[in-house]
Scaffold this active site. Sequence first.
Site, short mmCIF file in Angstrom:
data_model
loop_
_atom_site.label_atom_id
_atom_site.label_comp_id
_atom_site.label_asym_id
_atom_site.label_seq_id
_atom_site.Cartn_x
_atom_site.Cartn_y
_atom_site.Cartn_z
N TYR A 56 0.86 -1.18 0.00
CA TYR A 56 0.00 0.00 0.00
C TYR A 56 0.90 1.24 0.00
O TYR A 56 1.24 1.81 1.03
CB TYR A 56 -0.96 0.01 1.20
CG TYR A 56 -1.90 -1.18 1.26
CD1 TYR A 56 -2.12 -1.98 0.13
CD2 TYR A 56 -2.56 -1.52 2.42
CE1 TYR A 56 -2.97 -3.08 0.17
CE2 TYR A 56 -3.43 -2.62 2.47
CZ TYR A 56 -3.61 -3.39 1.34
OH TYR A 56 -4.45 -4.48 1.40
N SER A 197 -12.42 -5.75 1.31
CA SER A 197 -13.33 -5.06 0.39
C SER A 197 -14.79 -5.41 0.68
O SER A 197 -15.55 -5.78 -0.22
CB SER A 197 -12.97 -5.35 -1.08
OG SER A 197 -11.66 -4.92 -1.38
N GLY A 202 -16.44 0.01 -2.67
CA GLY A 202 -17.24 1.23 -2.74
C GLY A 202 -18.54 1.05 -3.51
O GLY A 202 -19.42 1.90 -3.43
N SER A 205 -21.19 1.19 -1.08
CA SER A 205 -21.01 2.26 -0.09
C SER A 205 -22.14 3.27 -0.10
O SER A 205 -22.28 4.08 0.81
CB SER A 205 -19.70 3.02 -0.35
OG SER A 205 -19.85 3.80 -1.53
N1 LIG Z 1 -5.74 -8.95 1.15
C1 LIG Z 1 -5.92 -8.29 0.04
O1 LIG Z 1 -5.46 -8.69 -1.04
C2 LIG Z 1 -6.72 -7.00 0.06
C3 LIG Z 1 -7.20 -6.44 -1.14
C4 LIG Z 1 -7.96 -5.27 -1.06
C5 LIG Z 1 -8.22 -4.69 0.17
N2 LIG Z 1 -7.71 -5.24 1.32
C6 LIG Z 1 -7.97 -4.64 2.65
O2 LIG Z 1 -9.38 -4.46 2.83
C7 LIG Z 1 -9.64 -3.11 3.17
C8 LIG Z 1 -11.01 -2.67 2.69
O3 LIG Z 1 -11.17 -2.88 1.32
P1 LIG Z 1 -11.26 -1.70 0.26
O4 LIG Z 1 -10.67 -0.46 0.85
O5 LIG Z 1 -10.73 -2.24 -1.01
O6 LIG Z 1 -12.80 -1.52 -0.04
P2 LIG Z 1 -14.15 -1.29 0.75
O7 LIG Z 1 -13.94 -1.17 2.19
O8 LIG Z 1 -15.05 -2.33 0.20
O9 LIG Z 1 -14.58 0.14 0.12
C9 LIG Z 1 -13.78 1.27 0.28
C10 LIG Z 1 -14.30 2.39 -0.60
O10 LIG Z 1 -15.63 2.75 -0.18
C11 LIG Z 1 -15.68 4.14 0.14
N3 LIG Z 1 -16.55 4.25 1.31
C12 LIG Z 1 -16.45 3.57 2.49
N4 LIG Z 1 -17.46 3.89 3.32
C13 LIG Z 1 -18.23 4.81 2.66
C14 LIG Z 1 -19.41 5.50 3.00
N5 LIG Z 1 -20.01 5.35 4.17
N6 LIG Z 1 -19.93 6.36 2.07
C15 LIG Z 1 -19.33 6.54 0.88
N7 LIG Z 1 -18.20 5.89 0.50
C16 LIG Z 1 -17.65 5.03 1.38
C17 LIG Z 1 -14.25 4.53 0.44
O11 LIG Z 1 -14.05 5.88 0.13
P3 LIG Z 1 -13.52 6.95 1.22
O12 LIG Z 1 -12.22 6.44 1.72
O13 LIG Z 1 -13.38 8.18 0.42
O14 LIG Z 1 -14.58 7.02 2.28
C18 LIG Z 1 -13.48 3.62 -0.52
O15 LIG Z 1 -13.45 4.22 -1.80
C19 LIG Z 1 -8.47 -2.35 2.51
O16 LIG Z 1 -8.33 -1.05 3.02
C20 LIG Z 1 -7.33 -3.27 2.80
O17 LIG Z 1 -6.86 -3.06 4.15
C21 LIG Z 1 -6.99 -6.39 1.28
#
Ligand SMILES: NC(=O)c1ccc[n+]([C@@H]2O[C@H](COP(=O)([O-])OP(=O)(O)OC[C@H]3O[C@@H](n4cnc5c(N)ncnc54)[C@H](OP(=O)(O)O)[C@@H]3O)[C@@H](O)[C@H]2O)c1
Length: 311
Positions: A56, A197, A202, A205
């Site tokens: 990241y 995710s 998103g 979201s």
């Molecule tokens: N192990 C792996 O390979 C892997 C892969 C991907 C992710 N991950 C982990 O999983 C975590 C979460 O996944 P992710 O970040 O991909 O996706 P997510 O949590 O499914 O979605 C995040 C997105 O949603 C938006 N969002 C969240 N809450 C919101 C709300 N209440 N209203 C409007 N928009 C909202 C965020 O924007 P804003 O930030 O602008 O609010 C961001 O763009 C990551 O941060 C990472 O730590 C791991």
Amino acid sequence: MESRTLGSQGLTVSALGYGSMGTAVGYGPVDDAESIAAIRRAHELGVTLFDTAEMYGWGKGERLLGRALAPLRDDVVIATKFGLTRSFGSDSRPEHIREVVDASLRNLGIDTIDVLYQHRPDPNVPIEDVVGTMKEFVESGKVRFLGLSEADEATIRAAHAVHPISVLQSEYSIFTREVEPLLPVLEDLGIGFVAYSPLARGFLSGAVVSRDGYEANDFRRHVPWWAPENFGGNRAIVGELTDLATRKGATLAQLSLAWLLARGGDIVPIPGSRNPLRVEQNLAAADLTLTAADLAAIDRIAPDGGIGGRG
Ligand SMILES: NC(=O)c1ccc[n+]([C@@H]2O[C@H](COP(=O)([O-])OP(=O)(O)OC[C@H]3O[C@@H](n4cnc5c(N)ncnc54)[C@H](OP(=O)(O)O)[C@@H]3O)[C@@H](O)[C@H]2O)c1
């Protein structure tokens, strides 16, 4: 917030964690001060599990999370990951893992990584050698618990035979259900599950826009859910889910997170948001109870998850 136990080695965390990928990469411009405020707001509201990875921002995300959590170190569980390369290949050679773990400790400003994950299986390095190397860190006190990400059943079983694996982290949401056949296997082995995710990057979201609405470096421009031929169908699914959420006095994101919490007592979703208010809204999902009728309605609305796949 309720606690959940991941695995059989004593790892206990809040039912909802915090994913910090977006603070460094993937989802457009970042504001570090706002990201730090979002991370600390999550902690104030009871979150104890904070997730990052070497890749990241190649150190940027870890340094930011380390700064945000420095005053709270003793209250939190910090998870990071090794094993990807800048060209999106894999590198889990033992010498590389050792370098990355030392860099992660420096970036995070900590003496011990609470959860160390292999980010992806490496086809060139037997999993026994990978976990054998990870185990050395547990023995030397640099790491407390071990995890794998996006590993299949054979890999998990082989890894678990070398050293207990406490947690598998894979993608899981109303839009992505392909991990479900693995969940009973994890239960049998006594391994917990972290859902990444959980808001379908998103799409679930409540703030989804078509792919042209994202910045050029936003990776959602390349995810099939946003492809023009799938976007309308996925918006229609989200519309029905939003109506269900509204009838329950909840947001779409809260419904989506509560759905994951209801799928099993050892599932911990890690939603990501760089905004303190959105963090607060999302975490209210911990107090939302879905009935059997709600869960059945969600299955009817999205029987096959999102249209087009996660890519
Ligand atoms: N192990 C792996 O390979 C892997 C892969 C991907 C992710 N991950 C982990 O999983 C975590 C979460 O996944 P992710 O970040 O991909 O996706 P997510 O949590 O499914 O979605 C995040 C997105 O949603 C938006 N969002 C969240 N809450 C919101 C709300 N209440 N209203 C409007 N928009 C909202 C965020 O924007 P804003 O930030 O602008 O609010 C961001 O763009 C990551 O941060 C990472 O730590 C791991």
